[in-house]
Design a protein around this motif. Structure first.
Motif, mmCIF file in Angstrom:
data_model
loop_
_atom_site.group_PDB
_atom_site.id
_atom_site.type_symbol
_atom_site.label_atom_id
_atom_site.label_comp_id
_atom_site.label_asym_id
_atom_site.label_seq_id
_atom_site.Cartn_x
_atom_site.Cartn_y
_atom_site.Cartn_z
ATOM 1 N N GLY A 58 0.716 -1.187 0.046
ATOM 2 C CA GLY A 58 0.005 -0.056 0.156
ATOM 3 C C GLY A 58 0.842 1.252 -0.240
ATOM 4 O O GLY A 58 0.269 2.407 0.206
ATOM 5 N N LEU A 59 2.030 1.215 -0.037
ATOM 6 C CA LEU A 59 3.017 2.435 -0.075
ATOM 7 C C LEU A 59 2.790 2.930 -1.518
ATOM 8 O O LEU A 59 2.518 2.378 -2.525
ATOM 9 C CB LEU A 59 4.609 2.067 -0.105
ATOM 10 C CG LEU A 59 5.083 1.929 1.571
ATOM 11 C CD1 LEU A 59 4.246 1.043 2.333
ATOM 12 C CD2 LEU A 59 6.280 2.104 1.474
ATOM 13 N N THR A 60 2.932 4.320 -1.648
ATOM 14 C CA THR A 60 2.763 5.235 -2.691
ATOM 15 C C THR A 60 3.965 4.848 -3.388
ATOM 16 O O THR A 60 5.030 4.249 -2.948
ATOM 17 C CB THR A 60 2.802 6.725 -2.518
ATOM 18 O OG1 THR A 60 4.040 7.119 -2.038
ATOM 19 C CG2 THR A 60 1.793 7.136 -1.727
ATOM 20 N N PRO A 61 4.102 5.168 -4.858
ATOM 21 C CA PRO A 61 5.459 5.005 -5.529
ATOM 22 C C PRO A 61 6.448 5.624 -4.930
ATOM 23 O O PRO A 61 7.701 5.015 -4.812
ATOM 24 C CB PRO A 61 4.913 5.441 -7.103
ATOM 25 C CG PRO A 61 3.463 5.113 -7.142
ATOM 26 C CD PRO A 61 3.029 5.646 -5.857
ATOM 27 N N GLU A 62 6.616 6.868 -4.633
ATOM 28 C CA GLU A 62 7.579 7.490 -3.865
ATOM 29 C C GLU A 62 8.042 6.903 -2.720
ATOM 30 O O GLU A 62 9.069 6.790 -2.485
ATOM 31 C CB GLU A 62 7.063 9.117 -3.644
ATOM 32 C CG GLU A 62 6.897 9.661 -5.036
ATOM 33 C CD GLU A 62 5.503 9.626 -5.618
ATOM 34 O OE1 GLU A 62 4.427 8.925 -4.947
ATOM 35 O OE2 GLU A 62 5.174 9.949 -6.859
ATOM 36 N N GLN A 63 7.158 6.354 -1.892
ATOM 37 C CA GLN A 63 7.388 5.947 -0.580
ATOM 38 C C GLN A 63 7.963 4.516 -0.845
ATOM 39 O O GLN A 63 9.167 4.094 -0.045
ATOM 40 C CB GLN A 63 6.283 5.619 0.307
ATOM 41 C CG GLN A 63 5.456 6.870 0.818
ATOM 42 C CD GLN A 63 4.148 6.586 1.480
ATOM 43 O OE1 GLN A 63 3.524 5.836 0.776
ATOM 44 N NE2 GLN A 63 3.678 7.223 2.648
ATOM 45 N N ALA A 64 7.451 3.782 -1.926
ATOM 46 C CA ALA A 64 8.362 2.413 -2.173
ATOM 47 C C ALA A 64 9.661 2.696 -2.544
ATOM 48 O O ALA A 64 10.415 1.868 -2.081
ATOM 49 C CB ALA A 64 7.345 1.725 -2.929
ATOM 50 N N HIS A 65 9.755 3.699 -3.439
ATOM 51 C CA HIS A 65 11.238 3.864 -4.072
ATOM 52 C C HIS A 65 12.135 4.220 -2.887
ATOM 53 O O HIS A 65 13.298 3.849 -2.837
ATOM 54 C CB HIS A 65 11.066 4.848 -5.067
ATOM 55 C CG HIS A 65 12.414 5.085 -5.850
ATOM 56 N ND1 HIS A 65 13.245 5.954 -5.381
ATOM 57 C CD2 HIS A 65 13.052 4.560 -6.832
ATOM 58 C CE1 HIS A 65 14.494 5.899 -5.901
ATOM 59 N NE2 HIS A 65 14.320 5.168 -6.823
#
Length: 84
Positions: A58-65
């Motif tokens: 459920g992380l955003t793309p920015e958080q995941a990166h």
């Protein structure tokens, strides 16, 4: 991958500054380019897998990166500085 991309160029710059003995050894053996490509490939592969995993959580793309980069960067790219 045939040439150095962002991860490989980042590794080379970091290694030359912080790990000059390792770089000299790899250059002497004719393996610097090979080592940089391997670091680049392993980083990209792990980043891709972690990004998928973190997105499933459920992380955003920015958080995941950001989280993936934090976990992977020091394994292959930003190696610890050599001790003199």
């Amino acid at each position: 991958m045939n040439g150095l991309l962002a991860y490989g160029r980042m590794a080379e710059a970091h290694w030359r500054e912080h790990c000059p003995q390792m770089v000299r050894g790899l250059e002497t053996e004719g393996r610097l380019q090979e080592a940089l490509l391997e670091a680049q490939e392993r980083t990209a592969e792990e980043m891709d897998q972690l990004l998928r995993d973190f997105r499933k959580e459920g992380l955003t793309p920015e958080q995941a990166h950001s989280r993936a980069w934090e976990l992977v960067r020091e394994k292959y790219i930003l190696l610890p500085p050599e001790q003199n």
